[in-house]
Write a protein that holds these residues in place. Sequence first.
Motif, PDB file in Angstrom:
ATOM      1  N   MET A   1       0.861  -1.181   0.000  1.00 48.11           N
ATOM      2  CA  MET A   1       0.000   0.000   0.000  1.00 48.11           C
ATOM      3  C   MET A   1       0.900   1.235   0.000  1.00 48.11           C
ATOM      4  SD  MET A   1      -3.375   0.551   2.348  1.00 48.11           S
ATOM      5  CE  MET A   1      -2.574   0.518   3.947  1.00 48.11           C
ATOM      6  N   SER A   2       0.874   2.014  -1.068  1.00 49.62           N
ATOM      7  CA  SER A   2       1.779   3.157  -1.155  1.00 49.62           C
ATOM      8  C   SER A   2       1.139   4.369  -0.491  1.00 49.62           C
ATOM      9  CB  SER A   2       2.120   3.461  -2.608  1.00 49.62           C
ATOM     10  OG  SER A   2       0.966   3.922  -3.265  1.00 49.62           O
ATOM     11  N   ASP A   3       1.992   5.337  -0.171  1.00 46.02           N
ATOM     12  CA  ASP A   3       1.510   6.557   0.464  1.00 46.02           C
ATOM     13  C   ASP A   3       0.673   7.378  -0.501  1.00 46.02           C
ATOM     14  OD1 ASP A   3       2.467   6.180   3.001  1.00 46.02           O
ATOM     15  OD2 ASP A   3       4.338   7.233   2.656  1.00 46.02           O
ATOM     16  N   ASP A   4      -0.066   8.302   0.060  1.00 48.37           N
ATOM     17  CA  ASP A   4      -0.885   9.198  -0.749  1.00 48.37           C
ATOM     18  C   ASP A   4       0.017  10.178  -1.498  1.00 48.37           C
ATOM     19  OD1 ASP A   4      -3.984  10.118  -0.763  1.00 48.37           O
ATOM     20  OD2 ASP A   4      -2.650  11.825  -1.043  1.00 48.37           O
ATOM     21  N   PRO A   5      -0.263  10.429  -2.781  1.00 45.35           N
ATOM     22  CA  PRO A   5       0.605  11.339  -3.545  1.00 45.35           C
ATOM     23  C   PRO A   5       0.585  12.766  -3.031  1.00 45.35           C
ATOM     24  CG  PRO A   5      -1.351  10.734  -4.813  1.00 45.35           C
ATOM     25  CD  PRO A   5      -1.340   9.862  -3.602  1.00 45.35           C
ATOM     26  N   ARG A   6      -0.428  13.107  -2.243  1.00 39.82           N
ATOM     27  CA  ARG A   6      -0.504  14.484  -1.748  1.00 39.82           C
ATOM     28  C   ARG A   6       0.346  14.726  -0.500  1.00 39.82           C
ATOM     29  NH1 ARG A   6      -6.861  14.159  -1.557  1.00 39.82           N
ATOM     30  NH2 ARG A   6      -6.095  12.125  -0.873  1.00 39.82           N
ATOM     31  N   LEU A   7       0.939  13.664   0.050  1.00 40.65           N
ATOM     32  CA  LEU A   7       1.762  13.846   1.246  1.00 40.65           C
ATOM     33  C   LEU A   7       2.869  14.854   0.997  1.00 40.65           C
ATOM     34  CD1 LEU A   7       2.727  10.507   3.028  1.00 40.65           C
ATOM     35  CD2 LEU A   7       1.217  12.312   3.833  1.00 40.65           C
ATOM     36  N   ALA A   8       3.149  15.678   1.992  1.00 41.59           N
ATOM     37  CA  ALA A   8       4.293  16.589   1.900  1.00 41.59           C
ATOM     38  C   ALA A   8       5.569  15.750   1.744  1.00 41.59           C
ATOM     39  CB  ALA A   8       4.363  17.455   3.154  1.00 41.59           C
ATOM     40  N   PRO A   9       6.553  16.259   1.016  1.00 39.33           N
ATOM     41  CA  PRO A   9       7.766  15.459   0.746  1.00 39.33           C
ATOM     42  C   PRO A   9       8.441  14.935   2.011  1.00 39.33           C
ATOM     43  CG  PRO A   9       7.745  17.422  -0.644  1.00 39.33           C
ATOM     44  CD  PRO A   9       6.566  17.544   0.293  1.00 39.33           C
ATOM     45  N   LEU A  10       8.527  15.764   3.042  1.00 39.48           N
ATOM     46  CA  LEU A  10       9.152  15.286   4.283  1.00 39.48           C
ATOM     47  C   LEU A  10       8.359  14.123   4.873  1.00 39.48           C
ATOM     48  CD1 LEU A  10      11.044  15.312   6.698  1.00 39.48           C
ATOM     49  CD2 LEU A  10       9.810  17.293   7.590  1.00 39.48           C
ATOM     50  N   ALA A  11       7.033  14.278   4.927  1.00 36.12           N
ATOM     51  CA  ALA A  11       6.189  13.206   5.478  1.00 36.12           C
ATOM     52  C   ALA A  11       6.322  11.937   4.637  1.00 36.12           C
ATOM     53  CB  ALA A  11       4.733  13.661   5.546  1.00 36.12           C
ATOM     54  N   ALA A  12       6.377  12.101   3.324  1.00 35.87           N
ATOM     55  CA  ALA A  12       6.498  10.937   2.441  1.00 35.87           C
ATOM     56  C   ALA A  12       7.805  10.194   2.699  1.00 35.87           C
ATOM     57  CB  ALA A  12       6.405  11.372   0.982  1.00 35.87           C
ATOM     58  N   SER A  13       8.826  10.925   3.124  1.00 41.57           N
ATOM     59  CA  SER A  13      10.136  10.310   3.335  1.00 41.57           C
ATOM     60  C   SER A  13      10.219   9.530   4.640  1.00 41.57           C
ATOM     61  CB  SER A  13      11.226  11.388   3.321  1.00 41.57           C
ATOM     62  OG  SER A  13      11.232  12.112   4.545  1.00 41.57           O
ATOM     63  N   LEU A  14       9.244   9.719   5.525  1.00 39.49           N
ATOM     64  CA  LEU A  14       9.318   9.089   6.847  1.00 39.49           C
ATOM     65  C   LEU A  14       8.748   7.680   6.828  1.00 39.49           C
ATOM     66  CD1 LEU A  14       7.979  12.058   9.026  1.00 39.49           C
ATOM     67  CD2 LEU A  14      10.372  11.374   8.719  1.00 39.49           C
ATOM     68  N   PRO A  15       9.371   6.766   7.574  1.00 42.24           N
ATOM     69  CA  PRO A  15       8.779   5.430   7.716  1.00 42.24           C
ATOM     70  C   PRO A  15       7.591   5.498   8.677  1.00 42.24           C
ATOM     71  CG  PRO A  15      10.703   5.621   9.121  1.00 42.24           C
ATOM     72  CD  PRO A  15      10.599   6.934   8.364  1.00 42.24           C
ATOM     73  N   ALA A  16       6.649   4.588   8.507  1.00 44.70           N
ATOM     74  CA  ALA A  16       5.495   4.543   9.427  1.00 44.70           C
ATOM     75  C   ALA A  16       5.848   3.697  10.638  1.00 44.70           C
ATOM     76  CB  ALA A  16       4.263   4.008   8.713  1.00 44.70           C
ATOM     77  N   THR A  17       6.907   4.102  11.322  1.00 41.83           N
ATOM     78  CA  THR A  17       7.356   3.321  12.464  1.00 41.83           C
ATOM     79  C   THR A  17       6.827   3.905  13.757  1.00 41.83           C
ATOM     80  OG1 THR A  17       9.321   4.684  12.506  1.00 41.83           O
ATOM     81  CG2 THR A  17       9.520   2.501  11.497  1.00 41.83           C
ATOM     82  N   VAL A  18       6.836   3.081  14.775  1.00 41.89           N
ATOM     83  CA  VAL A  18       6.454   3.469  16.117  1.00 41.89           C
ATOM     84  C   VAL A  18       7.749   3.425  16.933  1.00 41.89           C
ATOM     85  CG1 VAL A  18       5.048   2.780  18.098  1.00 41.89           C
ATOM     86  CG2 VAL A  18       4.209   2.409  15.779  1.00 41.89           C
ATOM     87  N   PRO A  19       8.019   4.435  17.784  1.00 46.10           N
ATOM     88  CA  PRO A  19       9.266   4.384  18.562  1.00 46.10           C
ATOM     89  C   PRO A  19       9.417   3.072  19.329  1.00 46.10           C
ATOM     90  CG  PRO A  19       8.270   6.558  18.766  1.00 46.10           C
ATOM     91  CD  PRO A  19       7.280   5.688  18.029  1.00 46.10           C
ATOM     92  N   PHE A  20       8.365   2.631  19.984  1.00 49.03           N
ATOM     93  CA  PHE A  20       8.360   1.283  20.551  1.00 49.03           C
ATOM     94  C   PHE A  20       6.927   0.843  20.805  1.00 49.03           C
ATOM     95  CE2 PHE A  20       9.936   4.450  23.543  1.00 49.03           C
ATOM     96  CZ  PHE A  20       8.913   4.490  24.467  1.00 49.03           C
ATOM     97  N   THR A  21       6.758  -0.463  20.925  1.00 51.24           N
ATOM     98  CA  THR A  21       5.429  -1.060  21.045  1.00 51.24           C
ATOM     99  C   THR A  21       5.002  -1.058  22.511  1.00 51.24           C
ATOM    100  OG1 THR A  21       6.081  -2.448  19.205  1.00 51.24           O
ATOM    101  CG2 THR A  21       4.090  -3.085  20.394  1.00 51.24           C
TER     102      THR A  21
END
Lengths: 371, 371
Positions: A1-21
Amino acid sequence: MSDDPRLAPLAASLPATVPFTGPEALERLRGRPFRARLGANESVFGPSPKAIAAMEAAAREIWKYGDSASHDLRHALAAHHGVAPENIVVGAGIDGLLGSTVRLFLAPGEVAVSSLGSYPTFDFHVSGHGGRAEKVPFRDDREDPEALLGKAEEVGAKLIYLSNPDNPMGSWHSGAEVARMVARVPEGALLILDEAYVEFAPDGTAAEVDVEDPKVLRFRTFSKAHGMAGARVGYALGPRHMIRVFEKVRDHFGMSRTSQSGALAALQDELWLTHVRGEVAAARERIAAIAAENGLGALPSATNFVTVDCGGDGALAKAVLEELAARDIFVRMPFAAPQNRCIRITAGRPEEMDLLATLLPEALAAARARG
Amino acid sequence: MSDDPRLAPLAASLPATVPFTGPEALERLRGRPFRARLGANESVFGPSPKAIAAMEAAAREIWKYGDSASHDLRHALAAHHGVAPENIVVGAGIDGLLGSTVRLFLAPGEVAVSSLGSYPTFDFHVSGHGGRAEKVPFRDDREDPEALLGKAEEVGAKLIYLSNPDNPMGSWHSGAEVARMVARVPEGALLILDEAYVEFAPDGTAAEVDVEDPKVLRFRTFSKAHGMAGARVGYALGPRHMIRVFEKVRDHFGMSRTSQSGALAALQDELWLTHVRGEVAAARERIAAIAAENGLGALPSATNFVTVDCGGDGALAKAVLEELAARDIFVRMPFAAPQNRCIRITAGRPEEMDLLATLLPEALAAARARG
């Protein structure tokens, strides 16, 4: 599932990670609850009964927004620290305040220096705001001011992050040592001093600096010694002209009204804090004793957790952690080698310490048998 | 006092303004409390007693961090809306979620379109993240979808903000009209649909759109109809691939544990919501009647406030507001002309409405005498 094309470039560059579970997320993955929650450095001894009463009373007033200035809490904190209210900004935990700090003081492409394996949420904010994280190793299981300062000088860092006492090792520097470090912060840089655990530390561990010193912002929380992690109350201490700029970006109506009331009551209950410190000190001794019974070393701790050296590599420590989890004991471990030879155990009540004493030998044996 | 030279350029460019001053801050400025708090569109009818009980119970567990996934609340909301849990992100109020949304979808220099005089916190986030705010006027005291779409097309906007029902006028469009607007959102743009007040609106006001429609994110809150403004719980509804990106920037452990519990209980108490809706409807009628008794017009409202036309210009409305405040009644007024001919009065309990009935004639007379 790819990111939305409207995402700001910085946001698009970020992984969808969580600091910790979080513990609840782990429980859902496991399909059953933990019996001992000793992994998130929460205070199992709970908050002051006066804080609970204040939160209960405030729940009836929850239809009102919280005070956007956190006036009463900020003034009480100012009196407590002997500074002006204008030296303090209250926010939704240190996590939220670190985010605002990075946003304010680190432009995209600029560098923040911290220790390899230190608090991941700081790095989450650095990368989240387009900054670059540079790392230095721990030295003798402590954060290394010399290395942090040297790296900051070398790379022209804007921010330097130090936790004192530090998470995940529980080690510490004296307040006088920190003051000497502050004096050497390079021109143009700012020290982010995370003192989340300082109430558990020996006298003299809090940084001995003038609150108007423009080289450092200090961060404190009600999540640890005050037993209110779920309430989201932290604050930053610093020079007026730097505290003032948080008004530019903070969520002005973002503080929970019950949390404001609870924190104010907790701050005023010094006896409860003394009680918690005593319980934590006893639990630290108990963890060290349990470690020794199992032939393991426990690191000295100035926090509400003890880091236990499993005596092998990261794979062994990870196996011990997993075997403890299989026995319904939740602990965590440091992320980076060579500190990842350890597991990190939060101070618990006597019954949780008993459970640890009973199950650690089994968990250790099972972990060693894996190798 | 100048800013710190180390501030990031964007932060340095921002004014240290507050979107608006809170009631407690006003009370401190006045030196005495209000007798009727009718200016912040809080629900004076309070939250469900079940929500209060849930928050009281959770206060005893406040030593634990909140669930980082808000799992139970998110699943209950999904069931409530007939969508998947992956269509929902929970955050610390709509304010906080709007901040994350702007950060994710508006790069510095890009444009967001909203209505002149609409919710100032959205603009606070737009400028706070380096965006540019373009404005269109209200039309017949309602937000104007045609004008918003036209301006968005003209300036190549990335974000369009619409509140429905709207604050500060209390006016609304039907859910079908909003759906037609969504269908016409220009390629590359995203509609930010703030439905904070929708539970007070006539049936059919909620946007009639597919939750997977990538042209719109909808925002809801527990601050208004659920009477929990001080708890900081809001959520966004949208396509999975867009909701997922909030993980990149949100404060994962930022939700208060008591607030999560309270919101879950509030959501399940439909009877209380019905009770509150009834009280609000009665109060709206009462405000309209009081306005009529004073020869003033009350606008139709789909919210928990009524906007009353003072029959003059902004100066007169401001004088009425000040004269009410001098009589310890807190109301607000719309920011922009010609809507600033009005004052905005939150639905109150019968005793607060009685106070308004008693004091509005005096306040009006005093305000008119000023001119």
